[in-house]
Design a protein around this motif. Sequence first.
Motif, short mmCIF file in Angstrom:
data_model
loop_
_atom_site.label_atom_id
_atom_site.label_comp_id
_atom_site.label_asym_id
_atom_site.label_seq_id
_atom_site.Cartn_x
_atom_site.Cartn_y
_atom_site.Cartn_z
N GLU A 1 -58.46 14.82 -70.13
CA GLU A 1 -58.06 14.51 -69.17
C GLU A 1 -59.34 13.03 -68.50
N ALA A 2 -60.36 12.97 -69.07
CA ALA A 2 -61.69 12.31 -68.93
C ALA A 2 -62.05 11.15 -70.11
N ILE A 3 -61.27 11.78 -71.08
CA ILE A 3 -61.42 10.45 -72.05
C ILE A 3 -60.05 9.43 -72.04
N ARG A 4 -58.41 10.96 -71.92
CA ARG A 4 -57.22 9.65 -71.34
C ARG A 4 -57.81 8.30 -69.99
N GLU A 5 -58.51 8.91 -68.89
CA GLU A 5 -58.85 7.94 -67.82
C GLU A 5 -59.90 6.60 -68.66
N TYR A 6 -60.26 7.12 -68.94
CA TYR A 6 -61.82 5.85 -69.72
C TYR A 6 -60.54 5.39 -70.17
N THR B 1 -58.18 17.31 -84.16
CA THR B 1 -59.66 18.15 -83.53
C THR B 1 -60.29 16.99 -83.73
N ALA B 2 -61.42 16.51 -82.67
CA ALA B 2 -62.56 15.94 -81.96
C ALA B 2 -63.40 16.90 -81.86
N HIS C 1 -61.26 22.29 -71.88
CA HIS C 1 -60.85 21.42 -72.98
C HIS C 1 -60.43 20.40 -72.09
N TRP C 2 -59.40 20.74 -71.18
CA TRP C 2 -58.75 20.00 -70.36
C TRP C 2 -59.04 18.89 -69.51
N LEU C 3 -60.20 19.44 -69.16
CA LEU C 3 -60.86 18.07 -68.69
C LEU C 3 -61.58 16.83 -69.46
#
Length: 96
Positions: A38-43, A8-9, A33-35
Amino acid sequence: MTTERMFTASVKLEPALKSRLQHLSEVRRRKTHWLMQEAIREYVEREERREQLRQDVLKAWQEFQETGLHVTADEADAWLAGLAEGQDVEPPECHA
């Protein structure tokens, strides 16, 4: 589903960004949470690609400094133009 443990962050968001995220969550019918995941994964994926490119460039520069081998911009442009036209062209030969 993954068997890896998640951690958890906590992220503090400016009110305007939080509002935008909530709005996007509603229109996309996704949890915030999903968004955010997804944003962190893409970054992270984008930055990993950028770092790999940076490492490749540094390696190419080091090789050039050691060997002096290169192609001119005109040679590279002609090769790329051929590829863009669908031609099966070989890359230009490197020279000193």
